[in-house]
Design an enzyme around this catalytic site. Structure first.
Site, PDB file in Angstrom:
ATOM      1  N   ASP A 158       0.817  -1.208   0.000  1.00  0.00           N
ATOM      2  CA  ASP A 158       0.000   0.000   0.000  1.00  0.00           C
ATOM      3  C   ASP A 158       0.856   1.266   0.000  1.00  0.00           C
ATOM      4  O   ASP A 158       1.920   1.300   0.608  1.00  0.00           O
ATOM      5  CB  ASP A 158      -0.913  -0.010   1.236  1.00  0.00           C
ATOM      6  CG  ASP A 158      -2.078   0.946   1.079  1.00  0.00           C
ATOM      7  OD1 ASP A 158      -2.325   1.418  -0.057  1.00  0.00           O
ATOM      8  OD2 ASP A 158      -2.742   1.223   2.089  1.00  0.00           O
ATOM      9  N   HIS A 176       2.402   3.204  -9.178  1.00  0.00           N
ATOM     10  CA  HIS A 176       2.272   1.758  -9.362  1.00  0.00           C
ATOM     11  C   HIS A 176       3.519   1.194 -10.048  1.00  0.00           C
ATOM     12  O   HIS A 176       3.996   0.111  -9.699  1.00  0.00           O
ATOM     13  CB  HIS A 176       1.013   1.425 -10.162  1.00  0.00           C
ATOM     14  CG  HIS A 176      -0.265   1.757  -9.439  1.00  0.00           C
ATOM     15  ND1 HIS A 176      -0.484   1.385  -8.127  1.00  0.00           N
ATOM     16  CD2 HIS A 176      -1.384   2.428  -9.827  1.00  0.00           C
ATOM     17  CE1 HIS A 176      -1.690   1.814  -7.747  1.00  0.00           C
ATOM     18  NE2 HIS A 176      -2.244   2.455  -8.757  1.00  0.00           N
ATOM     19  N   TRP A 222     -11.495  -2.591  -8.387  1.00  0.00           N
ATOM     20  CA  TRP A 222     -12.179  -2.319  -9.662  1.00  0.00           C
ATOM     21  C   TRP A 222     -12.945  -1.004  -9.596  1.00  0.00           C
ATOM     22  O   TRP A 222     -13.277  -0.427 -10.626  1.00  0.00           O
ATOM     23  CB  TRP A 222     -13.160  -3.442 -10.006  1.00  0.00           C
ATOM     24  CG  TRP A 222     -12.523  -4.746 -10.341  1.00  0.00           C
ATOM     25  CD1 TRP A 222     -12.470  -5.855  -9.545  1.00  0.00           C
ATOM     26  CD2 TRP A 222     -11.849  -5.117 -11.562  1.00  0.00           C
ATOM     27  NE1 TRP A 222     -11.805  -6.871 -10.193  1.00  0.00           N
ATOM     28  CE2 TRP A 222     -11.421  -6.460 -11.431  1.00  0.00           C
ATOM     29  CE3 TRP A 222     -11.569  -4.431 -12.760  1.00  0.00           C
ATOM     30  CZ2 TRP A 222     -10.727  -7.132 -12.438  1.00  0.00           C
ATOM     31  CZ3 TRP A 222     -10.878  -5.116 -13.762  1.00  0.00           C
ATOM     32  CH2 TRP A 222     -10.469  -6.433 -13.608  1.00  0.00           C
ATOM     33  N   LEU A 251      12.007 -19.850  -4.102  1.00  0.00           N
ATOM     34  CA  LEU A 251      11.035 -19.023  -3.380  1.00  0.00           C
ATOM     35  C   LEU A 251       9.686 -19.152  -4.068  1.00  0.00           C
ATOM     36  O   LEU A 251       9.600 -19.144  -5.298  1.00  0.00           O
ATOM     37  CB  LEU A 251      11.463 -17.546  -3.372  1.00  0.00           C
ATOM     38  CG  LEU A 251      10.476 -16.616  -2.660  1.00  0.00           C
ATOM     39  CD1 LEU A 251      11.167 -15.828  -1.571  1.00  0.00           C
ATOM     40  CD2 LEU A 251       9.786 -15.651  -3.599  1.00  0.00           C
TER      41      LEU A 251
END
Ligand code: IPE
Ligand code: MG
Length: 218
Positions: free
Chosen positions: A2, A19, A51, A113
């Site tokens: 976030d 982003h 959305w 991983l």
């Protein structure tokens, strides 16, 4: 993960730029997790509620995921990263879904991983879908166990997280892994996600090692 929007706004940049920088932070963090010997890392990339964001932002996130699959995740595969997505698959653009499935297949043999990407994921939606499946299968109420429900979640192989890290100073789960995080340790970090990396992961892991876990026992 976030804080991408606030990171961009603080710099007078479009949200999409936040982003993009967030995707770089993801790569750094995955590489740090490999170094720390972490077995499994799950990240919340896009929620069922996301959305509702403006169309151009949603579009930029879909494009970015597409590009991340094309460019970043193959590099991580070379380092042994197996990537799996979990969440709804029916609303993701067809082309992107194809790329997701290809990446999952191509990295299925890797085990340095395990990277799990929550995409169009919501904890409540996941539980509703699991219950729907159970009802469809005609499981008798008296036979229904916790394991029966866990086996019908999006990714039954995803381990319950030992540690959940929430960045950007918010102190809530926001519909992330509601079932799986029942006994997870929670660490809240003020760092905005695009600034997250090895140092912040180390601090969170240090904090985790100081916690005493009892799982309800004495
Ligand atoms: C997290 O960053 C990324 C996604 C939810 C896709 P945000 O976009 O939520 O960043 P803030 O909360 O606006 O700063
Ligand atoms: Mg946010």
């Amino acid at each position: 993960m976030d804080g991408n929007g606030r990171w961009a706004t603080a710099r007078g940049l479009p949200v999409a730029e936040g982003h993009r920088e967030g995707a770089r932070a993801l790569r750094r963090t995955v590489e740090a997790a490999i170094e720390f010997g972490i077995d499994s890392l799950a990240v919340y990339a896009f929620s069922t509620e996301n959305w509702a964001r403006p169309d151009d932002e949603v579009e930029s996130i879909m494009e970015l995921m597409d590009r991340t699959i094309e460019r970043e995740l193959p590099d991580l595969a070379k380092q042994g990263v197996r990537t799996r997505f979990f969440g709804r698959r029916d609303r993701v653009p067809d082309e992107l879904r194809g790329k997701i499935e290809r990446l999952e297949t191509e990295t299925a043999h890797l085990d340095r991983l395990n990277l799990w990407i929550a995409f169009d994921y919501g904890g409540r939606a996941e539980l509703v879908e699991a219950v729907r499946t159970i009802l469809d299968e005609g499981v008798r109420p008296q036979d229904m166990s916790e394991a029966d429900l866990a086996a019908r979640l999006y990714a039954p192989d995803l381990p319950d997280p030992d540690l959940v890290i929430r960045t950007s100073g918010e102190q809530r789960l926001s519909n992330f892994l509601l079932w799986q995080s029942a006994y997870s340790e929670l660490v809240f970090d003020d760092t905005l996600w695009p600034d997250f990396g090895e140092e912040q992961l180390r601090v969170a892991l240090d904090e985790y090692t100081r916690r005493g876990r009892r799982f309800g026992a004495r």
